[in-house]
Design an enzyme around this catalytic site. Structure first.
Site, PDB file in Angstrom:
ATOM      1  N   GLY A  12       0.796  -1.232   0.000  1.00  0.00           N
ATOM      2  CA  GLY A  12       0.000   0.000   0.000  1.00  0.00           C
ATOM      3  C   GLY A  12       0.825   1.276   0.000  1.00  0.00           C
ATOM      4  O   GLY A  12       0.285   2.368  -0.200  1.00  0.00           O
ATOM      5  N   SER A  13       2.153   1.160   0.229  1.00  0.00           N
ATOM      6  CA  SER A  13       3.013   2.357   0.256  1.00  0.00           C
ATOM      7  C   SER A  13       3.748   2.571  -1.056  1.00  0.00           C
ATOM      8  O   SER A  13       4.498   3.532  -1.203  1.00  0.00           O
ATOM      9  CB  SER A  13       4.049   2.194   1.380  1.00  0.00           C
ATOM     10  OG  SER A  13       4.720   0.948   1.214  1.00  0.00           O
ATOM     11  N   LEU A  15       4.084   2.674  -5.533  1.00  0.00           N
ATOM     12  CA  LEU A  15       3.533   3.510  -6.625  1.00  0.00           C
ATOM     13  C   LEU A  15       2.032   3.275  -6.818  1.00  0.00           C
ATOM     14  O   LEU A  15       1.234   4.217  -6.822  1.00  0.00           O
ATOM     15  CB  LEU A  15       4.308   3.170  -7.918  1.00  0.00           C
ATOM     16  CG  LEU A  15       3.727   3.611  -9.247  1.00  0.00           C
ATOM     17  CD1 LEU A  15       3.755   5.126  -9.376  1.00  0.00           C
ATOM     18  CD2 LEU A  15       4.500   2.978 -10.407  1.00  0.00           C
ATOM     19  N   VAL A  16       1.647   2.011  -6.971  1.00  0.00           N
ATOM     20  CA  VAL A  16       0.233   1.701  -7.234  1.00  0.00           C
ATOM     21  C   VAL A  16      -0.592   1.865  -5.954  1.00  0.00           C
ATOM     22  O   VAL A  16      -1.702   2.405  -5.977  1.00  0.00           O
ATOM     23  CB  VAL A  16       0.093   0.268  -7.809  1.00  0.00           C
ATOM     24  CG1 VAL A  16      -1.368  -0.037  -8.116  1.00  0.00           C
ATOM     25  CG2 VAL A  16       0.944   0.094  -9.067  1.00  0.00           C
ATOM     26  N   TYR A 139      11.328 -12.789 -11.914  1.00  0.00           N
ATOM     27  CA  TYR A 139      10.089 -12.050 -11.630  1.00  0.00           C
ATOM     28  C   TYR A 139       8.929 -12.668 -12.418  1.00  0.00           C
ATOM     29  O   TYR A 139       7.832 -12.867 -11.877  1.00  0.00           O
ATOM     30  CB  TYR A 139      10.321 -10.604 -12.060  1.00  0.00           C
ATOM     31  CG  TYR A 139       9.148  -9.660 -11.983  1.00  0.00           C
ATOM     32  CD1 TYR A 139       8.797  -9.053 -10.782  1.00  0.00           C
ATOM     33  CD2 TYR A 139       8.429  -9.314 -13.130  1.00  0.00           C
ATOM     34  CE1 TYR A 139       7.744  -8.136 -10.718  1.00  0.00           C
ATOM     35  CE2 TYR A 139       7.384  -8.405 -13.081  1.00  0.00           C
ATOM     36  CZ  TYR A 139       7.040  -7.820 -11.870  1.00  0.00           C
ATOM     37  OH  TYR A 139       6.007  -6.920 -11.825  1.00  0.00           O
ATOM     38  N   LYS A 143       5.493 -14.410 -10.925  1.00  0.00           N
ATOM     39  CA  LYS A 143       4.205 -13.757 -11.201  1.00  0.00           C
ATOM     40  C   LYS A 143       3.255 -14.713 -11.937  1.00  0.00           C
ATOM     41  O   LYS A 143       2.062 -14.756 -11.661  1.00  0.00           O
ATOM     42  CB  LYS A 143       4.423 -12.498 -12.043  1.00  0.00           C
ATOM     43  CG  LYS A 143       5.007 -11.342 -11.257  1.00  0.00           C
ATOM     44  CD  LYS A 143       3.923 -10.656 -10.436  1.00  0.00           C
ATOM     45  CE  LYS A 143       4.444  -9.481  -9.647  1.00  0.00           C
ATOM     46  NZ  LYS A 143       3.474  -8.912  -8.734  1.00  0.00           N
ATOM     47  N   ASP A 274      18.647  -2.903 -24.161  1.00  0.00           N
ATOM     48  CA  ASP A 274      17.311  -2.438 -24.561  1.00  0.00           C
ATOM     49  C   ASP A 274      16.211  -3.244 -23.881  1.00  0.00           C
ATOM     50  O   ASP A 274      15.062  -2.805 -23.811  1.00  0.00           O
ATOM     51  CB  ASP A 274      17.130  -2.631 -26.079  1.00  0.00           C
ATOM     52  CG  ASP A 274      17.493  -1.379 -26.858  1.00  0.00           C
ATOM     53  OD1 ASP A 274      17.671  -0.310 -26.237  1.00  0.00           O
ATOM     54  OD2 ASP A 274      17.595  -1.490 -28.091  1.00  0.00           O
TER      55      ASP A 274
HETATM   56  P1  NAP Z   1       6.628  -0.445  -5.608  1.00  0.00           P
HETATM   57  O1  NAP Z   1       6.378   1.010  -5.764  1.00  0.00           O
HETATM   58  O2  NAP Z   1       8.040  -0.921  -5.650  1.00  0.00           O
HETATM   59  O3  NAP Z   1       5.968  -0.903  -4.239  1.00  0.00           O
HETATM   60  C1  NAP Z   1       6.177  -2.207  -3.758  1.00  0.00           C
HETATM   61  C2  NAP Z   1       5.366  -2.355  -2.506  1.00  0.00           C
HETATM   62  O4  NAP Z   1       5.561  -3.686  -1.975  1.00  0.00           O
HETATM   63  C3  NAP Z   1       5.773  -1.378  -1.386  1.00  0.00           C
HETATM   64  O5  NAP Z   1       4.618  -0.992  -0.688  1.00  0.00           O
HETATM   65  C4  NAP Z   1       6.684  -2.222  -0.510  1.00  0.00           C
HETATM   66  O6  NAP Z   1       6.732  -1.764   0.831  1.00  0.00           O
HETATM   67  C5  NAP Z   1       5.955  -3.574  -0.607  1.00  0.00           C
HETATM   68  N1  NAP Z   1       6.806  -4.732  -0.287  1.00  0.00           N
HETATM   69  C6  NAP Z   1       7.885  -5.166  -0.985  1.00  0.00           C
HETATM   70  N2  NAP Z   1       8.411  -6.247  -0.374  1.00  0.00           N
HETATM   71  C7  NAP Z   1       7.651  -6.497   0.718  1.00  0.00           C
HETATM   72  C8  NAP Z   1       7.672  -7.462   1.762  1.00  0.00           C
HETATM   73  N3  NAP Z   1       8.630  -8.428   1.793  1.00  0.00           N
HETATM   74  N4  NAP Z   1       6.744  -7.402   2.722  1.00  0.00           N
HETATM   75  C9  NAP Z   1       5.792  -6.442   2.721  1.00  0.00           C
HETATM   76  N5  NAP Z   1       5.687  -5.511   1.755  1.00  0.00           N
HETATM   77  C10 NAP Z   1       6.613  -5.535   0.779  1.00  0.00           C
HETATM   78  O7  NAP Z   1       5.836  -1.293  -6.676  1.00  0.00           O
HETATM   79  P2  NAP Z   1       4.597  -0.865  -7.599  1.00  0.00           P
HETATM   80  O8  NAP Z   1       5.186  -0.343  -8.854  1.00  0.00           O
HETATM   81  O9  NAP Z   1       3.624  -0.078  -6.822  1.00  0.00           O
HETATM   82  O10 NAP Z   1       3.999  -2.301  -7.955  1.00  0.00           O
HETATM   83  C11 NAP Z   1       2.799  -2.775  -7.366  1.00  0.00           C
HETATM   84  C12 NAP Z   1       2.391  -4.051  -8.082  1.00  0.00           C
HETATM   85  O11 NAP Z   1       2.188  -3.755  -9.472  1.00  0.00           O
HETATM   86  C13 NAP Z   1       3.458  -5.143  -8.034  1.00  0.00           C
HETATM   87  O12 NAP Z   1       2.846  -6.389  -7.800  1.00  0.00           O
HETATM   88  C14 NAP Z   1       4.106  -5.093  -9.419  1.00  0.00           C
HETATM   89  O13 NAP Z   1       4.618  -6.354  -9.771  1.00  0.00           O
HETATM   90  C15 NAP Z   1       2.924  -4.672 -10.266  1.00  0.00           C
HETATM   91  N6  NAP Z   1       3.267  -4.001 -11.522  1.00  0.00           N
HETATM   92  C16 NAP Z   1       4.034  -2.858 -11.500  1.00  0.00           C
HETATM   93  C17 NAP Z   1       4.345  -2.242 -12.704  1.00  0.00           C
HETATM   94  C18 NAP Z   1       5.195  -0.986 -12.759  1.00  0.00           C
HETATM   95  O14 NAP Z   1       5.510  -0.531 -13.862  1.00  0.00           O
HETATM   96  N7  NAP Z   1       5.575  -0.393 -11.632  1.00  0.00           N
HETATM   97  C19 NAP Z   1       3.865  -2.765 -13.922  1.00  0.00           C
HETATM   98  C20 NAP Z   1       3.065  -3.904 -13.893  1.00  0.00           C
HETATM   99  C21 NAP Z   1       2.764  -4.515 -12.681  1.00  0.00           C
HETATM  100  P3  NAP Z   1       7.747  -0.550   1.247  1.00  0.00           P
HETATM  101  O15 NAP Z   1       7.204   0.708   0.627  1.00  0.00           O
HETATM  102  O16 NAP Z   1       7.669  -0.493   2.722  1.00  0.00           O
HETATM  103  O17 NAP Z   1       9.088  -0.935   0.704  1.00  0.00           O
HETATM  104  P1  GDP Z   2      10.777  -2.960 -18.830  1.00  0.00           P
HETATM  105  O1  GDP Z   2       9.663  -2.254 -19.506  1.00  0.00           O
HETATM  106  O2  GDP Z   2      10.323  -4.103 -17.988  1.00  0.00           O
HETATM  107  O3  GDP Z   2      11.872  -3.346 -19.788  1.00  0.00           O
HETATM  108  O4  GDP Z   2      11.438  -2.004 -17.753  1.00  0.00           O
HETATM  109  P2  GDP Z   2      11.962  -0.507 -17.680  1.00  0.00           P
HETATM  110  O5  GDP Z   2      10.920   0.386 -17.155  1.00  0.00           O
HETATM  111  O6  GDP Z   2      13.215  -0.618 -16.890  1.00  0.00           O
HETATM  112  O7  GDP Z   2      12.258  -0.004 -19.173  1.00  0.00           O
HETATM  113  C1  GDP Z   2      13.379  -0.455 -19.832  1.00  0.00           C
HETATM  114  C2  GDP Z   2      13.580   0.253 -21.164  1.00  0.00           C
HETATM  115  O8  GDP Z   2      13.892   1.635 -20.975  1.00  0.00           O
HETATM  116  C3  GDP Z   2      14.774  -0.364 -21.874  1.00  0.00           C
HETATM  117  O9  GDP Z   2      14.591  -0.264 -23.277  1.00  0.00           O
HETATM  118  C4  GDP Z   2      15.929   0.529 -21.394  1.00  0.00           C
HETATM  119  O10 GDP Z   2      17.034   0.499 -22.280  1.00  0.00           O
HETATM  120  C5  GDP Z   2      15.233   1.890 -21.403  1.00  0.00           C
HETATM  121  N1  GDP Z   2      15.861   2.875 -20.495  1.00  0.00           N
HETATM  122  C6  GDP Z   2      16.426   4.048 -20.881  1.00  0.00           C
HETATM  123  N2  GDP Z   2      16.903   4.723 -19.840  1.00  0.00           N
HETATM  124  C7  GDP Z   2      16.598   3.985 -18.721  1.00  0.00           C
HETATM  125  C8  GDP Z   2      16.804   4.199 -17.328  1.00  0.00           C
HETATM  126  O11 GDP Z   2      17.380   5.192 -16.874  1.00  0.00           O
HETATM  127  N3  GDP Z   2      16.325   3.222 -16.481  1.00  0.00           N
HETATM  128  C9  GDP Z   2      15.683   2.118 -16.941  1.00  0.00           C
HETATM  129  N4  GDP Z   2      15.207   1.228 -16.050  1.00  0.00           N
HETATM  130  N5  GDP Z   2      15.490   1.891 -18.265  1.00  0.00           N
HETATM  131  C10 GDP Z   2      15.932   2.808 -19.143  1.00  0.00           C
END
Ligand code: NAP
Ligand code: GDP
Length: 318
Positions: A12-13, A15-16, A139, A143, A274
């Protein structure tokens, strides 16, 4: 949903999670109690501590977001940690949800767990159709197993455990640590640092050619609430912007530069990876349910995200 729901949000803390907090605050529903957990409240890798938290709050519903999450470069160097931590977290949350009779669990997959060699656009039926991209296999397999577990809990015990598959997410409260961040927070942080130091070159990793669909975290939060309240299938649903909204990393870098009013040079470091070239996903299933859902315009959402970082960089997750 039945009256008086208690909704526990793991992660809950993050990004999402923070975006869901914001949308829930705007709605002010009186029949729902929301609890947002962070890793400070509980280590979900540990069964006993997780059980205690579930016994304390007695949730009727769970949105399961918590995970070890990171960008391309963090995944490439930590596949084993991504696999083991996420396997443990997911197994504890799902098993304890079953043991404590949670009515519904919505877990989170990602479009980056789909097969690397595939037809496009990818849809919900293709999750298990071949190996994922080698950069993030740890990962991805952890998942993918959520979907297998959801089906097994339903088959053996009748549980209503489902999952969503978001495309790349961005917005306020992201992870801006350059070692582990995704591309958007990584580039926002880098350009902010560059401008603060008076620099004139914006360095972007890779060729800039890969394509991505990006969803604004507040749009995703609204869709999460709809899934929690209305979606009745065990099968996952892709939560993504339309296929036409896919952009290249180069277009993304230009958009971020525009949001900062940066007029210097954008340089691509082609010695850096990439990752997957593209993972174009179809949101046809979502569009069937919600044909009129409006996604925030990409440039507007990028501007909000950049402005948020400018105002909050001192306390943001760096
Ligand atoms: P995030 O910002 O990294 O947040 C991760 C969260 O999980 C935080 O609240 C963290 O707590 C908690 N956490 C991690 N390890 C834990 C543990 N061992 N015990 C309890 N809590 C734990 O991630 P997000 O981007 O919001 O992602 C949320 C979900 O969306 C994930 O399941 C991710 O796989 C999925 N998702 C994300 C993206 C993306 O682009 N970001 C895309 C597709 C799917 P703390 O804040 O205390 O560290
Ligand atoms: P992905 O979508 O799961 O591959 O994850 P990312 O959000 O890390 O995006 C990766 C893509 O962004 C790749 O094509 C990287 O080469 C490009 N990229 C460019 N600059 C950055 C950077 O500063 N950080 C990350 N994570 N990716 C970058």
């Amino acid at each position: 949903m039945s009256k008086k729901s208690i909704i526990l949000v793991t992660g809950g803390s993050g990004l999402v999670g923070r975006a869901i907090q914001e949308i829930v605050l705007l709605e002010k529903r009186t029949d729902e109690t929301w609890i947002f957990l962070s890793s400070k409240d509980v280590d979900l890798c540990d069964y006993d501590s997780t059980k205690k938290v579930f016994e304390k709050y007695q949730p009727t519903h769970v949105i399961h977001l918590a995970a070890m999450v990171g960008g391309l470069f963090h995944n490439m160097s930590h596949n084993l940690d991504f696999l083991r931590n996420n396997l443990k977290i997911n197994d504890n949350v799902l098993q304890i949800s079953f043991e404590t009779k949670v009515q519904k669990v919505v877990s989170c997959l990602s479009t980056c767990i789909f097969p690397d060699k595939t037809e496009y656009p990818i849809d919900e039926t293709m999750v298990h159709n071949g190996p994922p991209h080698p950069s993030n296999f740890g990962y991805s397999y952890a998942k993918r197993l959520i979907d297998i577990q959801n089906k097994a809990y339903n088959q053996q015990h009748g549980c209503m455990f489902t999952s969503v598959i978001p495309c790349n997410v961005f917005g306020p409260h992201d992870n801006y640590n350059l070692e582990s961040s995704h591309v958007i927070p990584g580039l926002i942080r880098k350009l902010h640092d560059t401008i603060q130091k008076g620099g004139t070159t914006f360095n972007v990793m890779g060729t800039g050619k890969p394509l991505r669909q990006f969803i604004y975290s507040l749009d995703l939060a609204k869709l999460f609430l709809w899934v929690l309240r209305e979606y009745k299938e065990i099968e996952p649903i892709i939560l993504s912007v339309d296929e036409q909204s896919e952009v290249s990393i180069k277009e993304l870098a230009n958009e971020i530069a525009k949001a900062f009013d940066f007029t210097g040079d954008i340089v691509f470091d082609t010695t850096k990876a990439d990752g997957q070239y593209k993972k174009t996903a179809s949101n046809a299933k979502l569009r069937k349910y919600l044909p009129d859902f409006e996604f925030t315009q990409f440039s507007v959402a990028i501007k909000h995200s950049v402005d948020w970082y400018r105002q909050n960089y001192k306390t943001a997750r760096n």
